[in-house]
Motif scaffolding. Structure first.
Motif, PDB file in Angstrom:
ATOM      1  N   ASN A   1     -15.992  -9.055   6.236  1.00  0.00           N
ATOM      2  CA  ASN A   1     -15.641 -10.386   5.663  1.00  0.00           C
ATOM      3  C   ASN A   1     -15.042 -11.423   6.437  1.00  0.00           C
ATOM      4  O   ASN A   1     -14.561 -12.556   6.356  1.00  0.00           O
ATOM      5  CB  ASN A   1     -14.630 -10.022   4.481  1.00  0.00           C
ATOM      6  N   HIS A   2     -14.917 -10.933   7.795  1.00  0.00           N
ATOM      7  CA  HIS A   2     -14.103 -11.916   8.774  1.00  0.00           C
ATOM      8  C   HIS A   2     -15.278 -12.831   9.367  1.00  0.00           C
ATOM      9  O   HIS A   2     -15.147 -13.754  10.046  1.00  0.00           O
ATOM     10  CB  HIS A   2     -13.820 -11.263  10.090  1.00  0.00           C
ATOM     11  N   GLY A   3     -16.572 -12.520   8.835  1.00  0.00           N
ATOM     12  CA  GLY A   3     -17.811 -13.810   9.520  1.00  0.00           C
ATOM     13  C   GLY A   3     -18.378 -13.168  10.633  1.00  0.00           C
ATOM     14  O   GLY A   3     -17.832 -12.605  11.475  1.00  0.00           O
ATOM     15  N   PRO A   4     -19.663 -13.378  10.685  1.00  0.00           N
ATOM     16  CA  PRO A   4     -20.335 -12.990  11.841  1.00  0.00           C
ATOM     17  C   PRO A   4     -20.433 -14.241  12.779  1.00  0.00           C
ATOM     18  O   PRO A   4     -19.969 -15.461  12.562  1.00  0.00           O
ATOM     19  CB  PRO A   4     -21.879 -12.690  11.501  1.00  0.00           C
ATOM     20  N   LEU A   5     -20.792 -13.943  14.182  1.00  0.00           N
ATOM     21  CA  LEU A   5     -20.759 -14.535  15.171  1.00  0.00           C
ATOM     22  C   LEU A   5     -22.550 -15.152  15.022  1.00  0.00           C
ATOM     23  O   LEU A   5     -23.263 -14.010  15.272  1.00  0.00           O
ATOM     24  CB  LEU A   5     -20.665 -13.944  16.677  1.00  0.00           C
ATOM     25  N   VAL A   6     -23.188 -16.376  14.969  1.00  0.00           N
ATOM     26  CA  VAL A   6     -24.358 -16.509  14.649  1.00  0.00           C
ATOM     27  C   VAL A   6     -24.701 -17.351  15.999  1.00  0.00           C
ATOM     28  O   VAL A   6     -24.145 -18.315  16.455  1.00  0.00           O
ATOM     29  CB  VAL A   6     -24.573 -17.459  13.343  1.00  0.00           C
ATOM     30  N   LEU A   7     -25.914 -16.655  16.356  1.00  0.00           N
ATOM     31  CA  LEU A   7     -26.501 -17.520  17.715  1.00  0.00           C
ATOM     32  C   LEU A   7     -27.791 -17.749  17.310  1.00  0.00           C
ATOM     33  O   LEU A   7     -28.703 -17.035  16.670  1.00  0.00           O
ATOM     34  CB  LEU A   7     -26.580 -16.152  18.740  1.00  0.00           C
ATOM     35  N   ALA A   8     -28.514 -18.685  18.244  1.00  0.00           N
ATOM     36  CA  ALA A   8     -29.623 -19.064  18.198  1.00  0.00           C
ATOM     37  C   ALA A   8     -30.682 -17.920  18.729  1.00  0.00           C
ATOM     38  O   ALA A   8     -30.085 -17.211  19.792  1.00  0.00           O
ATOM     39  CB  ALA A   8     -30.101 -20.383  19.115  1.00  0.00           C
ATOM     40  N   ALA A   9     -31.794 -17.805  18.334  1.00  0.00           N
ATOM     41  CA  ALA A   9     -32.549 -16.301  18.879  1.00  0.00           C
ATOM     42  C   ALA A   9     -32.725 -16.579  20.470  1.00  0.00           C
ATOM     43  O   ALA A   9     -32.584 -15.457  20.901  1.00  0.00           O
ATOM     44  CB  ALA A   9     -34.014 -16.521  18.235  1.00  0.00           C
ATOM     45  N   GLU A  10     -32.674 -17.774  20.994  1.00  0.00           N
ATOM     46  CA  GLU A  10     -33.122 -17.776  22.489  1.00  0.00           C
ATOM     47  C   GLU A  10     -31.623 -17.403  23.233  1.00  0.00           C
ATOM     48  O   GLU A  10     -31.598 -16.871  24.412  1.00  0.00           O
ATOM     49  CB  GLU A  10     -33.508 -19.044  23.105  1.00  0.00           C
ATOM     50  N   CYS A  11     -30.541 -17.579  22.425  1.00  0.00           N
ATOM     51  CA  CYS A  11     -29.197 -17.285  22.960  1.00  0.00           C
ATOM     52  C   CYS A  11     -29.252 -15.906  23.068  1.00  0.00           C
ATOM     53  O   CYS A  11     -28.640 -15.241  24.071  1.00  0.00           O
ATOM     54  CB  CYS A  11     -28.042 -17.822  22.443  1.00  0.00           C
ATOM     55  N   TRP A  12     -29.616 -15.139  21.860  1.00  0.00           N
ATOM     56  CA  TRP A  12     -29.415 -13.812  21.727  1.00  0.00           C
ATOM     57  C   TRP A  12     -30.223 -12.982  22.942  1.00  0.00           C
ATOM     58  O   TRP A  12     -29.939 -12.051  23.485  1.00  0.00           O
ATOM     59  CB  TRP A  12     -29.663 -13.268  20.366  1.00  0.00           C
ATOM     60  N   ALA A  13     -31.551 -13.445  22.955  1.00  0.00           N
ATOM     61  CA  ALA A  13     -32.542 -12.978  24.062  1.00  0.00           C
ATOM     62  C   ALA A  13     -31.902 -12.936  25.316  1.00  0.00           C
ATOM     63  O   ALA A  13     -32.057 -12.040  26.089  1.00  0.00           O
ATOM     64  CB  ALA A  13     -33.681 -13.897  23.878  1.00  0.00           C
ATOM     65  N   GLY A  14     -31.332 -14.187  25.576  1.00  0.00           N
ATOM     66  CA  GLY A  14     -30.496 -14.406  26.898  1.00  0.00           C
ATOM     67  C   GLY A  14     -29.563 -13.074  27.230  1.00  0.00           C
ATOM     68  O   GLY A  14     -29.443 -12.485  28.189  1.00  0.00           O
ATOM     69  N   PHE A  15     -28.836 -13.049  25.870  1.00  0.00           N
ATOM     70  CA  PHE A  15     -27.697 -12.119  26.268  1.00  0.00           C
ATOM     71  C   PHE A  15     -28.287 -10.549  26.479  1.00  0.00           C
ATOM     72  O   PHE A  15     -27.642  -9.822  27.326  1.00  0.00           O
ATOM     73  CB  PHE A  15     -26.705 -12.090  24.671  1.00  0.00           C
ATOM     74  N   LEU A  16     -29.225 -10.335  25.657  1.00  0.00           N
ATOM     75  CA  LEU A  16     -29.860  -8.880  25.686  1.00  0.00           C
ATOM     76  C   LEU A  16     -30.408  -8.713  27.333  1.00  0.00           C
ATOM     77  O   LEU A  16     -30.236  -7.657  27.822  1.00  0.00           O
ATOM     78  CB  LEU A  16     -31.080  -8.668  24.864  1.00  0.00           C
ATOM     79  N   ALA A  17     -31.096  -9.835  27.821  1.00  0.00           N
ATOM     80  CA  ALA A  17     -31.518  -9.748  29.158  1.00  0.00           C
ATOM     81  C   ALA A  17     -30.683  -9.409  30.103  1.00  0.00           C
ATOM     82  O   ALA A  17     -30.642  -8.785  31.006  1.00  0.00           O
ATOM     83  CB  ALA A  17     -32.372 -10.855  29.473  1.00  0.00           C
ATOM     84  N   ALA A  18     -29.343 -10.157  29.916  1.00  0.00           N
ATOM     85  CA  ALA A  18     -28.180 -10.029  30.986  1.00  0.00           C
ATOM     86  C   ALA A  18     -27.611  -8.721  30.583  1.00  0.00           C
ATOM     87  O   ALA A  18     -27.440  -8.124  31.815  1.00  0.00           O
ATOM     88  CB  ALA A  18     -27.109 -11.032  30.600  1.00  0.00           C
ATOM     89  N   VAL A  19     -27.463  -7.967  29.566  1.00  0.00           N
ATOM     90  CA  VAL A  19     -27.198  -7.023  29.432  1.00  0.00           C
ATOM     91  C   VAL A  19     -27.986  -5.791  30.092  1.00  0.00           C
ATOM     92  O   VAL A  19     -27.585  -4.786  30.891  1.00  0.00           O
ATOM     93  CB  VAL A  19     -26.820  -6.390  27.908  1.00  0.00           C
ATOM     94  N   LYS A  20     -29.354  -5.849  29.818  1.00  0.00           N
ATOM     95  CA  LYS A  20     -30.205  -4.541  30.296  1.00  0.00           C
ATOM     96  C   LYS A  20     -30.354  -4.981  31.900  1.00  0.00           C
ATOM     97  O   LYS A  20     -30.763  -3.876  32.557  1.00  0.00           O
ATOM     98  CB  LYS A  20     -31.768  -4.929  29.604  1.00  0.00           C
ATOM     99  N   ALA A  21     -30.179  -6.214  32.369  1.00  0.00           N
ATOM    100  CA  ALA A  21     -30.070  -6.213  33.843  1.00  0.00           C
ATOM    101  C   ALA A  21     -28.837  -5.714  34.616  1.00  0.00           C
ATOM    102  O   ALA A  21     -28.748  -5.727  35.709  1.00  0.00           O
ATOM    103  CB  ALA A  21     -30.192  -7.722  34.314  1.00  0.00           C
ATOM    104  N   GLY A  22     -27.731  -5.280  33.513  1.00  0.00           N
ATOM    105  CA  GLY A  22     -26.491  -4.962  34.439  1.00  0.00           C
ATOM    106  C   GLY A  22     -25.503  -6.071  34.838  1.00  0.00           C
ATOM    107  O   GLY A  22     -24.613  -5.907  35.365  1.00  0.00           O
ATOM    108  N   HIS A  23     -25.821  -7.294  34.367  1.00  0.00           N
ATOM    109  CA  HIS A  23     -25.277  -8.471  34.837  1.00  0.00           C
ATOM    110  C   HIS A  23     -23.572  -8.732  33.929  1.00  0.00           C
ATOM    111  O   HIS A  23     -22.777  -9.265  34.495  1.00  0.00           O
ATOM    112  CB  HIS A  23     -25.805  -9.772  34.508  1.00  0.00           C
ATOM    113  N   LEU A  24     -23.681  -7.795  32.965  1.00  0.00           N
ATOM    114  CA  LEU A  24     -22.365  -7.787  32.274  1.00  0.00           C
ATOM    115  C   LEU A  24     -21.372  -6.620  32.416  1.00  0.00           C
ATOM    116  O   LEU A  24     -20.340  -6.634  31.801  1.00  0.00           O
ATOM    117  CB  LEU A  24     -22.372  -8.222  30.721  1.00  0.00           C
ATOM    118  N   ASN A  25     -22.025  -5.643  33.340  1.00  0.00           N
ATOM    119  CA  ASN A  25     -21.088  -4.777  33.565  1.00  0.00           C
ATOM    120  C   ASN A  25     -19.741  -5.068  34.300  1.00  0.00           C
ATOM    121  O   ASN A  25     -19.970  -5.605  35.346  1.00  0.00           O
ATOM    122  CB  ASN A  25     -21.874  -3.558  34.301  1.00  0.00           C
TER     123      ASN A  25
END
Length: 67
Positions: free
Chosen positions: A42-66
């Motif tokens: 009920n606190h509400g979601p964080l809503v992102l444009a699809a290209e922002c989400w794709a960029g986030f996933l790419a950074a995670v998979k590349a290990g840039h956010l470790n």
């Protein structure tokens, strides 16, 4: 705009969420993705444009956010 809104969507939990402490849920709706804490939906979601989400996933998979 998210048609039907994220509350009307079918949320799925991250495969990396562990136990009752860390539960992240996501739903992709058209050209947006929404992320929320499953313990506090009920606190509400964080809503992102699809290209922002794709960029986030790419950074995670590349290990840039470790830390």
């Amino acid at each position: 705009m998210i048609t039907g809104g994220p509350t009307a969507a079918r949320w799925r939990k991250s495969s990396h969420s562990s136990g009752a402490q860390n539960r992240v849920e996501i739903v992709v709706l058209g050209d947006h993705a929404a992320v929320r804490d499953s313990k506090k939906p009920n606190h509400g979601p964080l809503v992102l444009a699809a290209e922002c989400w794709a960029g986030f996933l790419a950074a995670v998979k590349a290990g840039h956010l470790n830390g």
